[in-house]
Structures are given as C-alpha cells and as structure tokens.
Scaffold this motif. Structure first.
Motif, short mmCIF file in Angstrom:
data_model
loop_
_atom_site.label_atom_id
_atom_site.label_comp_id
_atom_site.label_asym_id
_atom_site.label_seq_id
_atom_site.Cartn_x
_atom_site.Cartn_y
_atom_site.Cartn_z
N SER A 106 4.27 -7.45 -0.47
CA SER A 106 3.31 -6.40 -0.11
C SER A 106 1.98 -6.60 -0.84
O SER A 106 0.90 -6.42 -0.26
N ALA A 160 -1.76 -7.34 0.70
CA ALA A 160 -2.94 -6.56 0.32
C ALA A 160 -4.06 -7.48 -0.18
O ALA A 160 -5.24 -7.28 0.17
N ARG A 218 -7.70 -8.00 1.58
CA ARG A 218 -8.94 -7.83 0.83
C ARG A 218 -9.81 -9.08 0.94
O ARG A 218 -11.04 -8.99 1.02
N LEU A 271 -6.96 -3.18 -6.47
CA LEU A 271 -5.95 -2.79 -5.50
C LEU A 271 -5.28 -1.49 -5.94
O LEU A 271 -5.07 -1.26 -7.14
N SER A 272 -4.96 -0.66 -4.97
CA SER A 272 -4.22 0.56 -5.26
C SER A 272 -2.76 0.21 -5.55
O SER A 272 -2.19 -0.68 -4.90
N TRP A 323 -0.30 1.72 -4.62
CA TRP A 323 0.52 2.05 -3.45
C TRP A 323 0.62 0.89 -2.46
O TRP A 323 1.44 0.94 -1.54
N CYS A 324 -0.19 -0.15 -2.68
CA CYS A 324 -0.04 -1.33 -1.81
C CYS A 324 1.30 -2.01 -2.04
O CYS A 324 1.75 -2.79 -1.20
N LEU A 340 3.95 -1.25 0.89
CA LEU A 340 3.66 -1.53 2.30
C LEU A 340 4.92 -1.87 3.09
O LEU A 340 5.03 -1.54 4.28
#
Length: 230
Positions: free
Chosen positions: A82, A86, A90, A158-159, A161-162, A165
């Motif tokens: 994940s 991400a 990006r 990056l968050s 929460w990535c 995913l």
C-alpha cells in the motif's frame, strides 16, 4: 396486579445466546426454561456452549490456514504494498519517482496498484470461503499489524492512512466470498496467472513473499475448477 420480576441473569443469558447460531438459539433457551434453570445457571450453560462451538471450529485446518498462513503474514506484505502504491501515485502527480517520464511512472503505479488490489481481493475471498465462522479472528490478526505499523509510520509526505489502502479490495473480496460466488475456474485461473506475472515483475520480491501473496489466488483457481467439474 402481580409484579413480574425479571431475573437480570436470564436477560444476560438471552443476550449471550445471540452468539449462538440462530438454528439452535431458541432450542437451547427453551430447554433451559423447561428445566427451570436459574438465570446464573442458564448464563453459564450458554457461555460454555458457545466456547465449545468455538473450540470445535479450531479443530479443523482452515481457521489456522487463513489466520496464521494468510491474514497475519499477508497484512504485513500488503501494508508495504500500500505504501509503494502511494509513493508511485505521488511520483505520478509530482514527477520523478522511479521513472522520470510520465508514462513510466503511470505504468509503475498501475502495476503496483493492480498487484496490491488483486492480492488483497483474493485474500479476502479466501478467508471468507475457508473459514467464515472464524472471520472475526482473521480480522483481529489483520488489525494487529495495521495498528503496529500505524503507530510507527513517520513521514511528512505521506499520510499514515495510506498503509490501509489494501483494506478496500480485501473487504470487497470478503463480501464476494461470503456469497460463495466466483467467476468460474477460467476467470480465477486468469487472475492467478496475471497476479503471478505482476509479482514476478517485482525484482525485489522474495520466494517466501511470493508464496504468501499468491497462494490464495491459486487456491481460488483450484477450488473453482473443482466446483465447475461437479
């Protein structure tokens, strides 16, 4: 008018009975009422019956296979996948990344996203098909790595929460597995071959990681083949 006294222990027993399958819930409570069991005795009987049912489930190989052989190890791999998706996304938005050109960046993103989503979907479907009655255990074993990695994820670009995913396609796979549906052995075999090709294209992947990622896809293909032959 007479006052009806409700035994709180009986209310607790009826609430605990909700953990039992619907087919035996009323029968168990009815037998306890016929024997004039006290509320405390009824509660103990219901809880003990639920414990025995749970132990019986774990006498089979399926819960162990999907819990320790799929949910736990796959979660660690898919958390990393994940993050890779991400990062690739990006790179497409901001340029650079693994490929300086836009086309190469898009292809890298699609390759990683399809592999992550496909593996998560097949894993979720396999969990639901093999051991739907111990699904909560598999969910807990998946949650442990997620919480561990979320608590230690440190990056400003990056968050955190990535990391999660993969949960969206995994839950979609679970929904399909609970309905016991599949697209036929040709479709499942095609998915397994496609995911294998994508995984082999990742030159950093190890043999152990490859097995963890791909065994659910090939299990589904084999299972669909047996179903279609019946």
């Amino acid at each position: 008018m007479a006052t009806v006294i409700v035994d709180p222990m009986w209310s607790a027993a009826e609430a605990a009975a909700l953990l039992l399958p619907a087919s035996e819930r009323e029968a168990v409570l009815g037998d306890l009422m016929e024997t004039d069991a006290s509320g405390w005795k009824a509660l103990r009987a219901v809880i003990w019956l639920r414990v025995r049912r749970e132990v019986e489930l774990w006498r089979r190989w399926q819960p162990w296979a999907v819990g320790l052989g799929l949910a736990l190890p796959s979660s660690f791999v898919l958390l990393g996948a994940s993050v890779s998706v991400a990062w690739a996304f990006r790179g497409v938005l901001h340029g650079g990344g693994l490929h300086p050109d836009l086309v190469g960046g898009v292809l890298t993103f699609l390759e990683q996203a399809l592999l992550m989503a496909g593996v998560a979907w097949c894993g979720g479907q396999t969990v639901a098909l093999l051991s739907r009655r111990t699904l909560w255990t598999s969910a807990l074993l998946c949650l442990i790595p997620c919480c561990f990695c979320l608590s230690r994820f440190r990056t400003e670009v990056l968050s955190p929460w990535c990391l999660l995913l993969f949960l969206v396609p995994a839950m979609c796979g679970i929904a399909v597995g609970l309905r016991r549906g599949h697209g036929g052995w040709k479709v499942q075999t095609g998915i397994a071959v496609f995911l294998t090709a994508l995984a082999l294209a990742q030159w950093r992947i190890t043999l152990l990681t490859l097995c963890v990622l791909l065994w659910p896809a090939w299990y589904l293909a084999t299972s669909a083949r047996k179903t279609d032959l019946q």
